[in-house]
Structure formats: structure tokens, C-alpha cells
Scaffold this motif. Sequence first.
Motif, PDB file in Angstrom:
ATOM      1  N   GLY A 151      45.106  30.073  46.417  1.00  0.00           N
ATOM      2  CA  GLY A 151      46.203  29.555  45.609  1.00  0.00           C
ATOM      3  C   GLY A 151      46.150  28.033  45.552  1.00  0.00           C
ATOM      4  O   GLY A 151      45.994  27.375  46.586  1.00  0.00           O
ATOM      5  N   VAL A 152      46.264  27.475  44.353  1.00  0.00           N
ATOM      6  CA  VAL A 152      46.183  26.027  44.160  1.00  0.00           C
ATOM      7  C   VAL A 152      47.503  25.545  43.573  1.00  0.00           C
ATOM      8  O   VAL A 152      47.964  26.072  42.549  1.00  0.00           O
ATOM      9  CB  VAL A 152      45.011  25.649  43.235  1.00  0.00           C
ATOM     10  CG1 VAL A 152      44.949  24.129  43.057  1.00  0.00           C
ATOM     11  CG2 VAL A 152      43.695  26.166  43.798  1.00  0.00           C
ATOM     12  N   VAL A 153      48.108  24.566  44.237  1.00  0.00           N
ATOM     13  CA  VAL A 153      49.351  23.934  43.772  1.00  0.00           C
ATOM     14  C   VAL A 153      48.990  22.558  43.257  1.00  0.00           C
ATOM     15  O   VAL A 153      48.685  21.643  44.044  1.00  0.00           O
ATOM     16  CB  VAL A 153      50.393  23.850  44.902  1.00  0.00           C
ATOM     17  CG1 VAL A 153      51.667  23.197  44.397  1.00  0.00           C
ATOM     18  CG2 VAL A 153      50.685  25.235  45.471  1.00  0.00           C
ATOM     19  N   THR A 154      48.988  22.384  41.939  1.00  0.00           N
ATOM     20  CA  THR A 154      48.628  21.107  41.346  1.00  0.00           C
ATOM     21  C   THR A 154      49.025  21.110  39.875  1.00  0.00           C
ATOM     22  O   THR A 154      49.569  22.095  39.363  1.00  0.00           O
ATOM     23  CB  THR A 154      47.118  20.828  41.489  1.00  0.00           C
ATOM     24  OG1 THR A 154      46.837  19.501  41.065  1.00  0.00           O
ATOM     25  CG2 THR A 154      46.309  21.804  40.673  1.00  0.00           C
ATOM     26  N   GLY A 206      49.737  43.364  46.350  1.00  0.00           N
ATOM     27  CA  GLY A 206      50.570  43.753  45.230  1.00  0.00           C
ATOM     28  C   GLY A 206      49.869  43.560  43.899  1.00  0.00           C
ATOM     29  O   GLY A 206      48.657  43.302  43.813  1.00  0.00           O
ATOM     30  N   ALA A 207      50.654  43.711  42.818  1.00  0.00           N
ATOM     31  CA  ALA A 207      50.082  43.518  41.484  1.00  0.00           C
ATOM     32  C   ALA A 207      49.541  42.099  41.340  1.00  0.00           C
ATOM     33  O   ALA A 207      48.487  41.885  40.735  1.00  0.00           O
ATOM     34  CB  ALA A 207      51.145  43.800  40.424  1.00  0.00           C
ATOM     35  N   LEU A 208      50.260  41.135  41.879  1.00  0.00           N
ATOM     36  CA  LEU A 208      49.778  39.762  41.951  1.00  0.00           C
ATOM     37  C   LEU A 208      49.660  39.436  43.442  1.00  0.00           C
ATOM     38  O   LEU A 208      50.617  39.024  44.080  1.00  0.00           O
ATOM     39  CB  LEU A 208      50.745  38.802  41.266  1.00  0.00           C
ATOM     40  CG  LEU A 208      50.226  37.369  41.041  1.00  0.00           C
ATOM     41  CD1 LEU A 208      49.006  37.395  40.133  1.00  0.00           C
ATOM     42  CD2 LEU A 208      51.313  36.492  40.424  1.00  0.00           C
ATOM     43  N   PRO A 209      48.489  39.666  44.042  1.00  0.00           N
ATOM     44  CA  PRO A 209      48.377  39.603  45.503  1.00  0.00           C
ATOM     45  C   PRO A 209      48.595  38.203  46.048  1.00  0.00           C
ATOM     46  O   PRO A 209      48.354  37.196  45.361  1.00  0.00           O
ATOM     47  CB  PRO A 209      46.941  40.079  45.762  1.00  0.00           C
ATOM     48  CG  PRO A 209      46.206  39.788  44.502  1.00  0.00           C
ATOM     49  CD  PRO A 209      47.212  39.966  43.388  1.00  0.00           C
ATOM     50  N   ARG A 210      49.050  38.153  47.286  1.00  0.00           N
ATOM     51  CA  ARG A 210      49.300  36.872  47.939  1.00  0.00           C
ATOM     52  C   ARG A 210      47.969  36.223  48.318  1.00  0.00           C
ATOM     53  O   ARG A 210      47.054  36.889  48.810  1.00  0.00           O
ATOM     54  CB  ARG A 210      50.137  37.068  49.196  1.00  0.00           C
ATOM     55  CG  ARG A 210      50.632  35.761  49.803  1.00  0.00           C
ATOM     56  CD  ARG A 210      51.576  36.000  50.949  1.00  0.00           C
ATOM     57  NE  ARG A 210      50.872  36.448  52.135  1.00  0.00           N
ATOM     58  CZ  ARG A 210      51.434  36.557  53.336  1.00  0.00           C
ATOM     59  NH1 ARG A 210      52.713  36.269  53.478  1.00  0.00           N
ATOM     60  NH2 ARG A 210      50.742  36.966  54.371  1.00  0.00           N
ATOM     61  N   PRO A 211      47.813  34.920  48.104  1.00  0.00           N
ATOM     62  CA  PRO A 211      46.550  34.238  48.438  1.00  0.00           C
ATOM     63  C   PRO A 211      46.300  34.240  49.949  1.00  0.00           C
ATOM     64  O   PRO A 211      47.224  34.332  50.762  1.00  0.00           O
ATOM     65  CB  PRO A 211      46.754  32.810  47.906  1.00  0.00           C
ATOM     66  CG  PRO A 211      47.884  32.915  46.929  1.00  0.00           C
ATOM     67  CD  PRO A 211      48.764  34.018  47.421  1.00  0.00           C
ATOM     68  N   ASP A 212      45.020  34.125  50.297  1.00  0.00           N
ATOM     69  CA  ASP A 212      44.634  33.989  51.697  1.00  0.00           C
ATOM     70  C   ASP A 212      44.599  32.528  52.132  1.00  0.00           C
ATOM     71  O   ASP A 212      44.565  32.249  53.329  1.00  0.00           O
ATOM     72  CB  ASP A 212      43.247  34.605  51.921  1.00  0.00           C
ATOM     73  CG  ASP A 212      43.197  36.059  51.491  1.00  0.00           C
ATOM     74  OD1 ASP A 212      44.115  36.808  51.879  1.00  0.00           O
ATOM     75  OD2 ASP A 212      42.259  36.443  50.773  1.00  0.00           O
ATOM     76  N   LEU A 213      44.603  31.603  51.181  1.00  0.00           N
ATOM     77  CA  LEU A 213      44.523  30.171  51.485  1.00  0.00           C
ATOM     78  C   LEU A 213      45.220  29.395  50.370  1.00  0.00           C
ATOM     79  O   LEU A 213      45.143  29.780  49.200  1.00  0.00           O
ATOM     80  CB  LEU A 213      43.051  29.742  51.599  1.00  0.00           C
ATOM     81  CG  LEU A 213      42.777  28.257  51.839  1.00  0.00           C
ATOM     82  CD1 LEU A 213      43.273  27.846  53.214  1.00  0.00           C
ATOM     83  CD2 LEU A 213      41.290  27.966  51.711  1.00  0.00           C
TER      84      LEU A 213
END
Length: 515
Positions: A151-154, A206-213
Amino acid sequence: MDLFEDDGPAPGGNAHEFTVSEISGAVKKTIEGEFGHVRVRGEVGRVTVARTGHMYFDLKDDRSVLSAVSWKGQVSKLAHRPEEGMEVIATGRMTTFGSQSRYQLNVEEVVPAGAGALMAMLEKRRQALAAEGLFDEGRKRPIPYLPEIIGVVTSPTGAVIRDILHRLRDRFPRKVLVWPVAVQGKASAAEVAAAIRGFNAMTPGGALPRPDLLIVARGGGSIEDLWGFNEEIVVRAAAESAIPLISAVGHETDTTLIDHASDRRAPTPTAAAEMAVPVRAELQADLAQFGARLAQSARAGLDRRAERLRDLSRALPRPDALLMGPAQRLDALDTRLPGALRAAIAKKRIELSDHPLRPGLVARAVERGRDRLGSSAARLPGAHRAGLAQKRLRLQGLRLSATALDAAIGRERRDFDRLAARLRPDLVTTRIERQRERLMALERLRDTLGYEATLARGYAVVRGDGAVVTGVAAAQAATVLEIEFADGRVQAGAAARPKRGSKPAPPPPEQGTLL
């Protein structure tokens, strides 16, 4: 002349009279008209936030104090919340509070007064958050070696996301979820914190799975541009993240508070992508190298075992050498077998000729048996008649009535049933076990009370001329003394006997007397 002569109206007696509200309104109009929009520089004094959300604080210098207020809607839009001791430039408009005869500055924007003030505020905030343990190394989690989803927050439009995606594609392509946020400005801190918490709220698988990083990234800029990543809400969101987080804010020389709270800090967004995944080509090369080493080790192991097998086979004798001796013995026995059979037959023939069972003896024995059989046949009819008469007399004496016989049979059957009920297999088995245990206990008692067990503990039995000696007089009178120990017997000469009148030595402290 009248002592109370009127000299005319008092000075100012014809001036206009104002009400309190008129004066308050005039002052308010004058102040707001003259100071409709001002910027005031000063040090923040006490800061109070009411339950309604309004913020009250003081601006002061070395000579005066100016009251300031920011309403609830204005507080949420402040890029920098005033803190006590900060030197700030507050922008707003002057107004009055007529019910308390006060004037105050309605603040719409607050900015630190220069980079020095920002750094001082940053250091103060860093120390406060560090005291809470948000920057402790013990709470930092390791980065997964090969995450499935990143997951990237930017910002979705900047060069940062392109650099990250390009670097991931070159090293090891992974699935990437981008959470677009503003990386500069008033809304930056709230959006970044919401993105971090949003990724953590996703359901694994889930349908939109949680990131590992997670990677929080932004390009370089001034301290004011990067200030959103120094806000407390962003730091706390990064510290609370259950997903390992890499911060890549600014260039290598830029340091923000999220760098201290994150699990790993990358000097640049590209370096963050390199930390996130290994190089697939290098992994493939390592796997190929490991496979070659494994095959080489297997071949070397097989070669060593084959060589060992050859060495062991050379130490073994040849098969024909193993069979040579038994074959010779078999040939020798085969040669001796006919002679041995002939000798055995001759021996048995001699034994048969010397046996007392000769034909004449057999004939005489048969003749004697025939004579006894004839005499017995002559006596048989009379003996048969006498036996029948005796049985008839006994039968007559034993006749009973049918009722008495049935009663006797019933009694016997009841007695038999009662005995059969008592004689159960489990009772018999239990009684046998009790008897066996009792027998074993008696055997153990016999071993304990026997003198052999006493001898094993270091005692001895003294015999004189075959009898047990229990005193000095009997020992002196005996010709030969014999001492029995646990492992055997020895004889003692006359020199070893005790002198008359001397007392036997007492036994050792740890032993008693035999009796």
C-alpha cells in the motif's frame, strides 16, 4: 446677597449623554474599522480550548498582552495550532467583547515566525511524543521479506508514485494499492493519517485485501512543505499501524517526525521501493546457485558412499572361498556315509540276536495266557449270577417313593444353584490373587528375616566344629572356627581366637549385633 446664588450651568452640562451600549458599539465600530485585517507577531501565552471547540489564547511581547480567539470552524482550518511558548504571526481582525469591555483578535491563520520557531516547535513536539514511547525501537516491526500487496500513501499525480512503481517493476513486480492524499497544505496531515488507518482497517483476504506493507512517500521540499508529516495525528497513526510501515518523506537530509514513528526510514521514495522487495533476478541466480550446489553435494555424497562400498567389498572374502570349506566337509561326509550305514545295521542286528525275546519264550507266554483265559471263562456264569442277585438286593433297599425322590432332587438342585452362584470365576480369580499377594509378602518377609540378608549388610556367622558359636567359651573350645560372609566362608586358625577373659570388640557404630 443670597448665599446660594446660581452662577450658571456647570461645565459640560450641555454635552450629549451616551448609554453604555452606545459607547460599546462606537468603540467596536471604530476598532473593527481601523483594524479590519491585521497581522500580529508575538509569543503565544496560555492556550484554552473550550468544550464547544473554540480556542482562546494570548499573544504577548515584553510589554503588552493581546487576547485572541479562534472559533470552532476556524480552528479546524488552522495549518499550525498555537502552542504555549511559540512565536507566531497571527492573521485576523480586531473585534470587541462589549459585555466585558474587552477587545480581542479573531485569528484566522497562524504561522510560526520563521524557521527557527518551527524547529523549536518541532523539537518540543518530538520530545513529548518520544516521552510517550512512540519512537521506541522495541515496538518497531520487521519488514516482510516479500510482501504480496504493498500500500502506497502519496499523491497520485506526482513523480513519486511513478518512481516507486517503476522501481518495483524492475526489482520484483508486486500488487500495489495507492491511497491518494494531499502531501502539502492544511489537509495533508488529516488525509495521510486517514489513509494509514484506512489501510489497517481493511480485511485480510477480502475483496480488497489488506496490504502486507505500507509506504508513505513524498518528494523533497522546505520544512513548511513537509510540515504535514510532523503533525501529531500523522505520527500517532504511523505508530498505531499494525502493518509494517516505511516512511520516505523528502530527500535524505530531510527528517520528519513520521520517520521516527515508522518501522523503517528510507532516504528517498525509490529507496523505499528497494527496501520493500528483493531483486528477482538475484533470487533466481541464488536459487540456481543453491540448486547447483545441492546437485554437486548429492553427487559428491554418492561418490563417497560408492568408494566406501568398494573399500568394504575388497575386505570381504570371495564367494568360492566361503563355500570351499563346507563343500569339502560335505564330500568327506558323503564318502563316510555308506560305511557308517553298514556299521549301524550290523550293530542293530547283533543287539536283536542277543535280545531275550526268543520264539520259545513267546510261545510259552501265549500258552499260559490261554490257560488263564479258560479258567476265567468257566467261572464267569456263576460270578455273573451272583452279581445280578447282589445288585437286585441293593436296588430293592434303595427304592423310594416318587415324591421323596423329587423332593430330594429339588433340594440338591437348589443347593447346587446356590453353590454355583457363589462359585463365580471372578471370585475365584480374586481369591487366587489375594493368596498370591499374601504368598509374595511372606516370601519378602522370609528374605528380610533370614540371616542371609543380614550377612549382606556386613555381618558374619561364626561356626565352631559345625555349630553356631555365640560366646567366647564356645569359640575357645572349638577345634576349627569357620566364618561365613555374604559371599562365602573362610576358616580361622587358633591364633585368631580371642583370649580368655577379654571382651569382644564392640560392633561399628553403624552396625548392631547379629542378634
